[in-house]
Design a protein around this motif. Structure first.
Motif, PDB file in Angstrom:
ATOM      1  N   ALA A   1       0.677  -1.194   0.205  1.00 24.48           N
ATOM      2  CA  ALA A   1       0.026   0.161  -0.124  1.00 24.48           C
ATOM      3  C   ALA A   1       0.842   1.305   0.117  1.00 24.48           C
ATOM      4  CB  ALA A   1      -1.303   0.653   1.194  1.00 24.48           C
ATOM      5  N   ALA A   2       1.921   1.575   0.661  1.00 23.42           N
ATOM      6  CA  ALA A   2       2.894   2.182   0.655  1.00 23.42           C
ATOM      7  C   ALA A   2       3.383   2.750  -0.641  1.00 23.42           C
ATOM      8  CB  ALA A   2       4.197   2.568   2.044  1.00 23.42           C
ATOM      9  N   ASP A   3       3.754   1.942  -1.486  1.00 20.82           N
ATOM     10  CA  ASP A   3       4.481   1.865  -2.516  1.00 20.82           C
ATOM     11  C   ASP A   3       3.610   2.441  -3.092  1.00 20.82           C
ATOM     12  OD1 ASP A   3       7.056   0.999  -2.301  1.00 20.82           O
ATOM     13  OD2 ASP A   3       6.812  -1.280  -2.866  1.00 20.82           O
ATOM     14  N   GLU A   4       2.228   1.908  -3.228  1.00 19.99           N
ATOM     15  CA  GLU A   4       0.839   2.167  -4.082  1.00 19.99           C
ATOM     16  C   GLU A   4       0.887   3.196  -4.588  1.00 19.99           C
ATOM     17  OE1 GLU A   4      -1.907  -0.257  -3.589  1.00 19.99           O
ATOM     18  OE2 GLU A   4      -1.501  -2.044  -4.394  1.00 19.99           O
ATOM     19  N   TRP A   5       0.151   3.770  -2.610  1.00 21.99           N
ATOM     20  CA  TRP A   5       0.674   5.542  -2.496  1.00 21.99           C
ATOM     21  C   TRP A   5       1.713   6.751  -3.263  1.00 21.99           C
ATOM     22  CZ3 TRP A   5      -3.906   7.757  -2.479  1.00 21.99           C
ATOM     23  CH2 TRP A   5      -5.596   6.472  -2.023  1.00 21.99           C
TER      24      TRP A   5
ATOM     25  N   ARG B   1       8.529  17.464  -1.242  1.00 18.33           N
ATOM     26  CA  ARG B   1       8.413  16.331  -1.761  1.00 18.33           C
ATOM     27  C   ARG B   1       8.581  15.436  -0.433  1.00 18.33           C
ATOM     28  NH1 ARG B   1      11.443  12.766  -6.326  1.00 18.33           N
ATOM     29  NH2 ARG B   1       9.450  13.094  -6.919  1.00 18.33           N
ATOM     30  N   ARG B   2       8.377  15.750   0.132  1.00 19.77           N
ATOM     31  CA  ARG B   2       8.172  15.583   2.126  1.00 19.77           C
ATOM     32  C   ARG B   2       6.523  15.234   2.155  1.00 19.77           C
ATOM     33  NH1 ARG B   2      13.012  18.276   3.893  1.00 19.77           N
ATOM     34  NH2 ARG B   2      11.700  19.783   4.771  1.00 19.77           N
ATOM     35  N   GLN B   3       5.517  16.751   1.449  1.00 23.75           N
ATOM     36  CA  GLN B   3       4.348  16.859   2.363  1.00 23.75           C
ATOM     37  C   GLN B   3       3.845  16.135   1.417  1.00 23.75           C
ATOM     38  OE1 GLN B   3       3.708  19.038   4.086  1.00 23.75           O
ATOM     39  NE2 GLN B   3       1.214  19.289   3.741  1.00 23.75           N
ATOM     40  N   ARG B   4       4.454  15.284   0.167  1.00 24.08           N
ATOM     41  CA  ARG B   4       3.059  14.399  -1.040  1.00 24.08           C
ATOM     42  C   ARG B   4       3.809  13.060   0.210  1.00 24.08           C
ATOM     43  NH1 ARG B   4       2.951  15.433  -6.579  1.00 24.08           N
ATOM     44  NH2 ARG B   4       3.882  17.356  -6.728  1.00 24.08           N
ATOM     45  N   VAL B   5       5.303  12.552   1.041  1.00 25.01           N
ATOM     46  CA  VAL B   5       5.084  11.234   1.477  1.00 25.01           C
ATOM     47  C   VAL B   5       3.712  11.959   2.480  1.00 25.01           C
ATOM     48  CG1 VAL B   5       6.069  10.325   3.083  1.00 25.01           C
ATOM     49  CG2 VAL B   5       7.383  11.234   0.495  1.00 25.01           C
ATOM     50  N   ALA B   6       3.541  12.430   2.919  1.00 23.56           N
ATOM     51  CA  ALA B   6       2.793  12.958   4.282  1.00 23.56           C
ATOM     52  C   ALA B   6       1.049  12.343   3.921  1.00 23.56           C
ATOM     53  CB  ALA B   6       2.681  14.378   4.903  1.00 23.56           C
ATOM     54  N   VAL B   7       1.341  12.980   2.664  1.00 19.45           N
ATOM     55  CA  VAL B   7       0.104  12.898   2.052  1.00 19.45           C
ATOM     56  C   VAL B   7      -0.069  11.634   1.932  1.00 19.45           C
ATOM     57  CG1 VAL B   7      -1.717  13.207   0.011  1.00 19.45           C
ATOM     58  CG2 VAL B   7      -0.124  15.022   1.364  1.00 19.45           C
ATOM     59  N   ALA B   8       0.727  10.642   1.653  1.00 16.56           N
ATOM     60  CA  ALA B   8      -0.103   9.545   0.934  1.00 16.56           C
ATOM     61  C   ALA B   8       0.597   8.455   2.305  1.00 16.56           C
ATOM     62  CB  ALA B   8       1.697   8.718   0.252  1.00 16.56           C
ATOM     63  N   ARG B   9       1.004   9.028   3.675  1.00 20.42           N
ATOM     64  CA  ARG B   9       1.143   8.527   4.915  1.00 20.42           C
ATOM     65  C   ARG B   9      -0.439   8.966   5.201  1.00 20.42           C
ATOM     66  NH1 ARG B   9       3.963  10.974   9.402  1.00 20.42           N
ATOM     67  NH2 ARG B   9       2.651  12.347   8.748  1.00 20.42           N
ATOM     68  N   ALA B  10      -1.152   9.762   5.362  1.00 23.18           N
ATOM     69  CA  ALA B  10      -2.656   9.752   5.041  1.00 23.18           C
ATOM     70  C   ALA B  10      -3.728   8.982   4.701  1.00 23.18           C
ATOM     71  CB  ALA B  10      -3.093  11.408   5.188  1.00 23.18           C
TER      72      ALA B  10
END
Length: 251
Positions: A126-130, A151-160
């Motif tokens: 799931a992490a890879d997909e997001w 890019r950190r912000q995009r990772v944060a969105v993926a985590r949410a």
């Protein structure tokens, strides 16, 4: 005894009051958010938007009033209960990407799934997909310190989004992004919410982002004002001739 919240409101608040060090932030706010709705909370800086999201998401206890999630009271929960609710049922994206510095981007996104009991394979898949959906798949093995803020912000969105929580709270989530990237992230947030029947509560002072919402309300000095009418996607904003905007319909 207070009245029960409406059955179709996943979030419901009545008469909530909150102050910070004696300064009023919310002055008797009552609001309901329907299941699967994308709600934008607008207003200038300092109007109480972040405080409202904090109270609705169980980050902040209210001074007065009631907050309900799925017809269960939030305002009566002790700190441990609020923490469990946030961990198990809510996703959150702030204006700053608060990632765990010791973990890679992939590990950051998988973390909430692992904490919820998912197996390693499911969590990391799931992490890879997001990460791919947010166009940061190439950052999977990098730690936050090696990523630029956008890019950190995009990772944060993926985590949410990765755990697909019933409600996602987004407090000015596009602040670190330029316009094109902000629009892309908002499209991903709202399309994920609609396709998975998630409820998204967005706080923003950027009027351009209201068009992504099903409904918008405005805060000024801690009070709700007249509703904001989002401009439906695919149409233009009202022009100089004074043509009225059309309120976006629910999907």
């Amino acid at each position: 005894m207070s009245a029960a919240p409406p059955d179709n409101d996943v979030l419901w608040a009545r008469g909530i009051v909150k102050s910070h060090d004696g300064t009023p932030a919310l002055r008797g706010i009552s609001i309901g958010v329907r299941e699967g709705e994308v709600l934008a909370v607008t207003g200038p800086r300092g109007s109480g938007k972040s405080t409202l999201l904090g109270c609705l998401s169980a980050q902040l206890p209210v001074d007065e009033g009631e907050v309900w999630f799925n017809s269960a009271p939030v305002h009566t929960l002790a700190r441990a209960g609020r923490e469990r609710l946030r961990r198990d049922r809510f996703g959150f994206v702030g204006s700053e990407p608060h990632l765990v510095p010791e973990l890679t981007a992939r590990e950051n996104v998988a973390l909430p799934l692992l904490l919820a009991g998912a197996g390693n394979k499911a969590a990391y898949t799931a992490a890879d997909e997001w990460l791919e959906r947010l166009d940061v798949g190439d950052c999977a093995r990098l730690r936050p310190e090696r990523l630029v803020q956008s890019r950190r912000q995009r990772v944060a969105v993926a985590r949410a989004l990765a755990p697909l929580p019933p409600v996602v709270f987004a407090d000015d989530p596009t602040a670190p992004l330029h316009r094109e990237a902000a629009d892309q992230v908002m499209r991903i947030l709202t399309s994920a919410a609609r396709s998975h029947q998630l409820t998204l509560v967005l706080a923003t002072h950027d009027a351009e982002l209201v068009r992504f919402a099903d409904r918008a309300v405005a805060l000024v000095d801690g009070r709700l004002t007249a509703p904001v009418a989002p401009v439906p996607r695919g149409t233009t904003a009202p022009g100089a001739n004074g043509a009225p905007a059309v309120t976006a319909t629910r999907r």
